[in-house]
Scaffold this motif. Structure first.
Motif, PDB file in Angstrom:
ATOM      1  N   ASP A 198       0.814  -1.218   0.000  1.00 38.67           N
ATOM      2  CA  ASP A 198       0.000   0.000   0.000  1.00 38.67           C
ATOM      3  C   ASP A 198       0.848   1.269   0.000  1.00 38.67           C
ATOM      4  N   VAL A 199       2.112   1.153   0.377  1.00 39.21           N
ATOM      5  CA  VAL A 199       2.987   2.332   0.408  1.00 39.21           C
ATOM      6  C   VAL A 199       4.153   2.173  -0.568  1.00 39.21           C
ATOM      7  N   ALA A 200       3.972   1.312  -1.565  1.00 34.28           N
ATOM      8  CA  ALA A 200       5.041   1.086  -2.541  1.00 34.28           C
ATOM      9  C   ALA A 200       5.413   2.359  -3.287  1.00 34.28           C
ATOM     10  N   GLY A 201       4.433   3.258  -3.468  1.00 30.49           N
ATOM     11  CA  GLY A 201       4.710   4.487  -4.204  1.00 30.49           C
ATOM     12  C   GLY A 201       5.129   5.661  -3.344  1.00 30.49           C
ATOM     13  N   ASP A 202       5.205   5.469  -2.036  1.00 29.21           N
ATOM     14  CA  ASP A 202       5.576   6.562  -1.129  1.00 29.21           C
ATOM     15  C   ASP A 202       7.096   6.744  -1.089  1.00 29.21           C
ATOM     16  N   PRO A 203       7.554   7.961  -0.784  1.00 27.84           N
ATOM     17  CA  PRO A 203       8.976   8.120  -0.448  1.00 27.84           C
ATOM     18  C   PRO A 203       9.241   7.469   0.908  1.00 27.84           C
ATOM     19  N   TRP A 204      10.459   6.978   1.092  1.00 24.53           N
ATOM     20  CA  TRP A 204      10.800   6.234   2.301  1.00 24.53           C
ATOM     21  C   TRP A 204      11.914   6.913   3.082  1.00 24.53           C
ATOM     22  N   ILE A 205      11.864   6.707   4.389  1.00 24.57           N
ATOM     23  CA  ILE A 205      12.960   7.107   5.273  1.00 24.57           C
ATOM     24  C   ILE A 205      13.700   5.824   5.648  1.00 24.57           C
ATOM     25  N   GLY A 206      14.971   5.751   5.340  1.00 22.15           N
ATOM     26  CA  GLY A 206      15.759   4.561   5.650  1.00 22.15           C
ATOM     27  C   GLY A 206      17.049   4.934   6.344  1.00 22.15           C
ATOM     28  N   ALA A 220      12.334  -6.453   3.317  1.00 24.04           N
ATOM     29  CA  ALA A 220      10.892  -6.449   3.572  1.00 24.04           C
ATOM     30  C   ALA A 220      10.129  -5.916   2.356  1.00 24.04           C
ATOM     31  N   CYS A 221      10.605  -4.829   1.796  1.00 21.29           N
ATOM     32  CA  CYS A 221       9.924  -4.251   0.639  1.00 21.29           C
ATOM     33  C   CYS A 221      10.047  -5.147  -0.586  1.00 21.29           C
ATOM     34  N   ASN A 222      11.200  -5.736  -0.784  1.00 26.04           N
ATOM     35  CA  ASN A 222      11.367  -6.652  -1.918  1.00 26.04           C
ATOM     36  C   ASN A 222      10.423  -7.842  -1.797  1.00 26.04           C
ATOM     37  N   ALA A 223      10.235  -8.339  -0.553  1.00 24.73           N
ATOM     38  CA  ALA A 223       9.309  -9.461  -0.346  1.00 24.73           C
ATOM     39  C   ALA A 223       7.877  -9.063  -0.680  1.00 24.73           C
ATOM     40  N   PRO A 228      11.951   0.092  -2.433  1.00 20.76           N
ATOM     41  CA  PRO A 228      11.553   1.377  -1.858  1.00 20.76           C
ATOM     42  C   PRO A 228      12.345   2.558  -2.437  1.00 20.76           C
ATOM     43  N   ASP A 229      11.657   3.643  -2.631  1.00 25.02           N
ATOM     44  CA  ASP A 229      12.292   4.895  -3.056  1.00 25.02           C
ATOM     45  C   ASP A 229      12.757   5.622  -1.794  1.00 25.02           C
ATOM     46  N   VAL A 230      14.005   5.392  -1.412  1.00 19.98           N
ATOM     47  CA  VAL A 230      14.531   5.980  -0.179  1.00 19.98           C
ATOM     48  C   VAL A 230      14.897   7.436  -0.442  1.00 19.98           C
ATOM     49  N   ALA A 231      14.090   8.332   0.110  1.00 19.57           N
ATOM     50  CA  ALA A 231      14.280   9.761  -0.125  1.00 19.57           C
ATOM     51  C   ALA A 231      15.212  10.398   0.895  1.00 19.57           C
ATOM     52  N   LEU A 252       9.623   1.882   8.268  1.00 20.59           N
ATOM     53  CA  LEU A 252       9.325   0.705   9.067  1.00 20.59           C
ATOM     54  C   LEU A 252       9.989   0.881  10.422  1.00 20.59           C
ATOM     55  N   VAL A 253       9.258   0.530  11.466  1.00 19.69           N
ATOM     56  CA  VAL A 253       9.792   0.701  12.814  1.00 19.69           C
ATOM     57  C   VAL A 253       9.555  -0.575  13.608  1.00 19.69           C
ATOM     58  N   PRO A 254      10.571  -1.092  14.285  1.00 22.06           N
ATOM     59  CA  PRO A 254      10.393  -2.294  15.100  1.00 22.06           C
ATOM     60  C   PRO A 254       9.392  -2.063  16.225  1.00 22.06           C
ATOM     61  N   ARG A 255       8.676  -3.113  16.579  1.00 22.84           N
ATOM     62  CA  ARG A 255       7.648  -3.007  17.610  1.00 22.84           C
ATOM     63  C   ARG A 255       8.226  -2.511  18.937  1.00 22.84           C
ATOM     64  N   LEU A 256       9.473  -2.875  19.249  1.00 25.83           N
ATOM     65  CA  LEU A 256      10.061  -2.500  20.538  1.00 25.83           C
ATOM     66  C   LEU A 256      10.722  -1.128  20.531  1.00 25.83           C
ATOM     67  N   ALA A 257      10.822  -0.504  19.367  1.00 25.98           N
ATOM     68  CA  ALA A 257      11.490   0.796  19.295  1.00 25.98           C
ATOM     69  C   ALA A 257      10.659   1.843  20.027  1.00 25.98           C
TER      70      ALA A 257
END
Length: 315
Positions: A198-206, A220-223, A228-231, A252-257
């Motif tokens: 659903d967010v394949a077309g969004d810019p990404w923070i990596g 994760a995105c490749n799967a 991802p378009d890492v902006a 993407l953020v880990p659940r424990l972060a």
């Protein structure tokens, strides 16, 4: 992996192992805290003493000879036997467990899991000195090999040794879901079912290339069927959350972060397959898991992880 006790096994084997893992004399020198010339000198001296060639040039780099591989196999076996011997000898020592137990781990585990485990160990063994170093996963294995750490808590990525590597013992701790992080005005806010596609077309923070988190996001995105378009690149959660909150991209953020509360973001659990997770493991030197201090640390990690996820599941 090579024994760190110079009176038991030649420390130059540790240098040779670093070359085997990292592929170049320069990288091995950095890991071993030596100059490249010192690394070359040590390997040349060891080669002369043994009467066999250990390295051969390949382009601008080097590779290990079959003799070097044989030497490292024996060194690895002896190291594991020495670690086991230390565990066996502990049974002959009277008194409480003492000394130092050294943990290393990546950022989230270093905040959410390891300190809790250290607290459990401290309650059980008050005289035991405890130490924690925050490190990237690949570096954690270098620290284990050099006897600068006893237990590593790491994310499974392609940058760490495989579980088949007999130099280390690896055991699973937990699988942690990765949530989607978006800004308050993102169209997906409030949706019941969300997938990465659903967010394949969004810019990404990596994070920056070479970091474990960077690998996780790409995989994760490749799967999910896209790249991802890492902006923007941010290694700290504070920076990444600030960018997401202001609409510069998703992450993407880990659940424990634990994200800073001052940034207005929304966590969205991903419910549509494939659901991204990251696997976290504990690693020790082969043969060392039965040493009393290390065994106590591993058990404390298991208990702390179990308690943490029971809390999360109940929330």
């Amino acid at each position: 992996m090579i024994l760190y006790c110079s009176y038991m096994i030649d420390r130059r084997l540790q240098v040779l192992q670093a070359i085997a893992r990292h592929g170049t004399v320069t990288a091995a020198a950095e890991v071993c805290r030596l100059t490249p010339s010192a690394v070359s000198h040590q390997i040349q001296a060891l080669s002369r003493e043994l009467g066999v060639g250990l390295l051969e040039p390949v382009g601008r780099g080097v590779r290990l000879t079959p003799a070097a591989r044989t030497l490292l196999d024996h060194g690895q076996a002896l190291t594991a036997r020495w670690e086991q011997a230390r565990a066996d000898l502990a049974a002959h020592r009277a008194g409480s467990v003492g000394g130092t137990l050294r943990f290393c781990g990546f950022s989230t585990a270093a905040a959410a899991v390891v300190p809790q485990a250290m607290e459990r160990v401290r309650l059980q063994y008050p005289s035991l000195r405890l130490h924690l170093r925050e490190t990237e996963p690949a570096r954690s294995f270098d620290l284990l090999a050099a006897n600068e750490a006893d237990i590593a808590v790491v994310v499974v990525t392609t940058s760490i040794p495989p579980v088949s590597d007999e130099a280390f013992s690896q055991r699973a701790l937990y699988d942690e879901p990765l949530d989607l992080l978006v800004g308050p005005e993102h169209p997906l806010v409030g949706h019941d079912e969300v997938g990465l596609a659903d967010v394949a077309g969004d810019p990404w923070i990596g994070s920056n290339p070479g970091r474990a988190y960077h690998q996780l996001v790409l995989l994760a995105c490749n799967a999910a069927g896209f790249s991802p378009d890492v902006a923007h690149y941010a290694d700290e959660w504070d920076t990444g959350a600030a960018l997401v909150a202001r609409g510069f991209g998703v992450a993407l953020v880990p659940r424990l972060a634990d994200l800073p509360a001052r940034h207005d973001t929304r966590r969205i659990p991903i419910s549509v397959a494939p659901v991204p997770i990251r696997r976290v493991i504990a690693a020790v030197r082969a043969g060392s898991a039965e040493q009393p201090t290390i065994a106590a640390g591993l058990e404390a990690l298991r208990q702390s992880t179990e308690a943490l996820f029971l809390t999360l599941d109940g929330s």
